[in-house]
Motif scaffolding. Sequence first.
Motif, mmCIF file in Angstrom:
data_model
loop_
_atom_site.group_PDB
_atom_site.id
_atom_site.type_symbol
_atom_site.label_atom_id
_atom_site.label_comp_id
_atom_site.label_asym_id
_atom_site.label_seq_id
_atom_site.Cartn_x
_atom_site.Cartn_y
_atom_site.Cartn_z
ATOM 1 N N TYR A 127 1.119 -1.698 0.061
ATOM 2 C CA TYR A 127 0.041 0.308 0.444
ATOM 3 C C TYR A 127 1.221 1.113 0.015
ATOM 4 C CZ TYR A 127 -3.153 -3.563 2.033
ATOM 5 O OH TYR A 127 -3.197 -5.056 2.283
ATOM 6 N N SER A 128 2.384 1.211 0.974
ATOM 7 C CA SER A 128 2.960 2.256 0.799
ATOM 8 C C SER A 128 3.422 2.179 -0.430
ATOM 9 C CB SER A 128 3.942 2.387 1.819
ATOM 10 O OG SER A 128 3.161 1.502 2.983
ATOM 11 N N VAL A 167 9.408 5.660 0.063
ATOM 12 C CA VAL A 167 8.611 4.853 1.617
ATOM 13 C C VAL A 167 8.081 3.654 1.809
ATOM 14 C CG1 VAL A 167 6.113 5.248 2.140
ATOM 15 C CG2 VAL A 167 7.717 7.074 1.409
ATOM 16 N N GLY A 168 7.612 2.721 0.732
ATOM 17 C CA GLY A 168 7.431 1.239 0.684
ATOM 18 C C GLY A 168 8.883 0.058 0.853
ATOM 19 N N VAL A 208 9.019 0.995 4.785
ATOM 20 C CA VAL A 208 7.371 0.068 6.015
ATOM 21 C C VAL A 208 7.907 -1.453 5.446
ATOM 22 C CG1 VAL A 208 5.101 0.022 6.113
ATOM 23 C CG2 VAL A 208 5.819 2.045 4.698
ATOM 24 N N GLN A 255 3.702 0.782 10.017
ATOM 25 C CA GLN A 255 2.599 0.689 9.714
ATOM 26 C C GLN A 255 0.761 0.625 9.180
ATOM 27 O OE1 GLN A 255 3.042 -3.305 8.302
ATOM 28 N NE2 GLN A 255 5.753 -3.092 9.006
ATOM 29 N N PRO A 263 1.132 4.929 7.986
ATOM 30 C CA PRO A 263 1.194 5.587 5.938
ATOM 31 C C PRO A 263 -0.280 5.039 6.007
ATOM 32 C CG PRO A 263 2.882 4.620 7.227
ATOM 33 C CD PRO A 263 2.612 4.221 8.354
ATOM 34 N N THR A 264 -0.618 3.170 5.875
ATOM 35 C CA THR A 264 -1.983 2.506 5.535
ATOM 36 C C THR A 264 -3.416 3.276 5.484
ATOM 37 O OG1 THR A 264 -1.405 0.412 6.047
ATOM 38 C CG2 THR A 264 -3.741 0.315 5.463
ATOM 39 N N ALA A 280 -2.302 6.212 3.016
ATOM 40 C CA ALA A 280 -2.181 5.361 1.662
ATOM 41 C C ALA A 280 -4.381 5.211 1.163
ATOM 42 C CB ALA A 280 -1.965 4.206 1.751
#
Length: 446
Positions: free
Chosen positions: A80-81, A89-90, A93, A363, A366-367, A370
């Motif tokens: 998602y990130s 960013v992904g 995370v 987690q 950021p979700t 998102a």
Amino acid sequence: MEDAGMELEKDKFSLGGATLYGINAVIGSGIFLLPRTIYKDLGPASLLAMIVDVLLVLMLAVCFAEVSCYFSKNGGAFQYSKAAFGNFVGFNVGILGWFVTIVAWAAMAAGFAKLLIQTFPSLEGRNTLISILLVLFLSIINSTGIKTSKIFTITITIAKLIPIVAFTLFGIFFIKHGFNAGNFTPFLQLNPDMSLSKAMASTSLTVFYAFIGFEALPIVAGEMRNPKKNVPKAIIGSISVVSFLYFMIIAGTIAMLGTGILQSNAPVQDAFFKMIGPAGKWIISIGALISIAGLNMGDSMMIPRYGASISDEGLLPKIIGKKNKKGAPIVAIIFSGLVTVAFLLSGSFEQLAELSVVFRFFQYIPTALAVIFLRKKGMNTEPAFKLPFGPVIPVISIVVSIWMVAAANPINLVAGVIGVIVASGLYFIMNRGRQREDDDVDISED
């Protein structure tokens, strides 16, 4: 080949199995040990903190539920990130999530050994050996494919629910007894060294620890049938069930023990003992052991797939995502198991495990963000589940999450920042010399 693909699809979790996996990922031994800590700052009013946490967890869960509708592969918050904010960013995370779950697995394996020895004292002195054998055994089971892992997970989840549901049913009948005995009065028993706001934040963070793990379900979305529809339903269903059971466990324990919770080393066991006699204490002890065994089973399945999902997206060496003939990410299984064993041998995981709550918010936040950004990106697929009220729920989730993180030990916050710096450095080292990739993700290729 087509028949093999259909067979692999059949081996995956159905909606019911996915919901049980979600329940198993959350319920560990913590809820059997936490009532005393939860009670100490607020007294019976800690039930209000429980409600606050349930609302927060449900808000975060529905954020996961919406964004999970866009993806049919493993990775959860990492995917998602990455889709919303790009590779950098992904990667942060994903790597931090993978690291903290490995540390948590070491803590859970050690916790299983500790509980096993408490139940069977003749095993005293074999803590590390038991923990390592457990990790190796579950890694072997995991390497045989999703079908075997699914059978073990569903069986152990049902087994762990039996004593919990039994306590809940008895607890419902003893709530009135608790009121008559004055165990709920005064309702607010504030710790004199704390303000109400600080006590609520501290207690909420403690309660939240018992809910950790709900993010594991979307991490293994690729192991679910029709994940874009079933994962959101399973997330909401599992959290709803767990929330009710947790609330009743805390309420039932207060009803039976009152302030006696503060003097009890095993409050849920002692409460069940008062309900049904000596058998109650034994039932809860075995239930706690099965619960933490189930949590280890869930970790053994989820953690390698987390690392493999990062590799599959090209942000870690491809070898980590390599699968065997059974479709299991064998290299990630071996790597995750070895690192977990290394932590167990070093003994350093206990201090690191204290960071797990704070790191999990890397987690969750950021979700929630998102949800907003993926909507703005105009995804190709209309989600099967969409949050009402626009960005309101994600924003509230973020604000409350930050409030809870602020209540954590400042040392843990510093460690969290250091973790981000290290992960960022690792990203730039691993991507040095590579051409800059387009961070936009074509969900249609998912």
